[in-house]
Write an enzyme that holds these catalytic residues in place. Structure first.
Site, short mmCIF file in Angstrom:
data_model
loop_
_atom_site.label_atom_id
_atom_site.label_comp_id
_atom_site.label_asym_id
_atom_site.label_seq_id
_atom_site.Cartn_x
_atom_site.Cartn_y
_atom_site.Cartn_z
N ASP A 134 24.11 22.86 -41.50
CA ASP A 134 23.81 23.77 -40.40
C ASP A 134 24.27 23.14 -39.09
OD1 ASP A 134 22.53 25.33 -42.30
OD2 ASP A 134 20.54 24.50 -41.84
N ARG A 135 24.55 23.98 -38.11
CA ARG A 135 25.06 23.50 -36.82
C ARG A 135 24.17 22.42 -36.22
NH1 ARG A 135 25.85 27.84 -32.18
NH2 ARG A 135 23.59 27.91 -32.46
#
Length: 294
Positions: A134-135
């Site tokens: 995930d970012r």
């Protein structure tokens, strides 16, 4: 690229059988056959159905890969943990997306890796990202540097043979020193991004060990046995212990960190090209280090 093996078996077999034993897929064999590759036995071109009888040297030459012109090039830096002919392992900082999306600019990790390949003058600029984060999750991301390496990793992922370990900080106190979170995960009905525990979701298994208990939070080491989107975040939220800083899943805020407290710290997989188990570690980022010492 060329890959060579010695046939040590004395049992007659076809070349394609030997190649399959070394992880060569049918799709890769088709690329070799129809797109400019070759199979050689003791230096002589043969077909995949050629019979081997023992002691031969078998070489597979793969065709050049066609790059994706739609993937932009970024000159922003990357933090390389390991690199050889076949794999590139990056320590991704929080705040950087793994791959481009409509809402994200062309400065993702994939864009940066393509820029790195171009800067190094590599013939093959195709970016094969095999694991993603995930970012706002930091840590290890694995890139394969060619189609064959990508297919090897895909097989290990499907067989759950890759070992990924995370460090997370969850809210509240976990009483058990070791535990399992075994609940199916699927899309949340009211969100395109959010996931949830749901009876019709995909089987999902998370294992954890308590590293440290603090006043209002617990530091855990986590192993994923499946690879669902947001799996760690969803499982701990469903257990009543959302990750510190995880706004999407109801985690409490903390001044030490402005994102979910999650870091992929170890990756281990079998590398058939060097015939070794490859283990890589990513150091703890500063925000997580602050969080677990306060």
């Amino acid at each position: 690229m060329k890959f060579t093996w010695m046939n040590t078996s004395t049992t007659p077999m076809k070349v394609k059988t030997l190649l399959s034993e070394h992880g060569v897929t049918r799709s890769l064999l088709k690329k070799v056959k129809f797109h400019g590759g070759a199979i050689l036995v003791d230096g002589r071109p043969v077909l995949a159905i050629h019979m081997l009888h023992g002691g031969e040297q078998v070489t597979m030459e793969t065709p050049a890969e066609i790059g994706n012109d739609h993937l932009g090039v970024s000159s922003l830096p990357i933090n390389i943990l390991y690199e050889d002919r076949d794999f590139l392992i990056i320590n991704k900082p929080a705040g950087v997306a793994s791959v481009p999306a409509h809402a994200l600019p062309d400065n993702t990790l994939a864009n940066r890796v393509k820029g790195y390949y171009r800067e190094q003058g590599y013939d093959n600029e195709v970016v094969h990202i095999t694991t993603r984060l995930d970012r706002d999750t930091s840590g290890i991301v694995l890139f394969a540097k060619h189609h064959f390496a990508h297919s090897i990793i895909d097989h290990q992922l499907k067989a759950h043979a890759m070992r990924k370990m995370y460090l997370a900080v969850v809210s509240g106190t976990l009483n058990a020193d070791h535990g399992w979170l075994d609940q199916p995960i699927g899309r949340a009905a009211d969100s395109f991004i959010k996931r949830t525990v749901t009876p019709d979701g995909k089987p999902s298994l998370t294992e954890y060990w308590v590293v440290k208990r603090l006043a209002d939070k617990t530091v855990v080491r986590v192993r994923l046995h499946t690879g669902r989107t947001h799996q760690i975040r969803v499982h701990f939220a469903a257990a009543g212990h959302p990750l510190i800083g995880d706004q999407l899943y109801g985690g409490p805020s903390d001044p030490a960190i402005d994102r979910q407290a999650l870091h992929c710290m170890q990756l281990q997989f079998d590398d058939p090209f060097i015939d070794q188990t490859l283990t890589t570690f990513a150091p703890l980022p500063a925000d997580l280090a602050r969080l677990i010492t306060t």
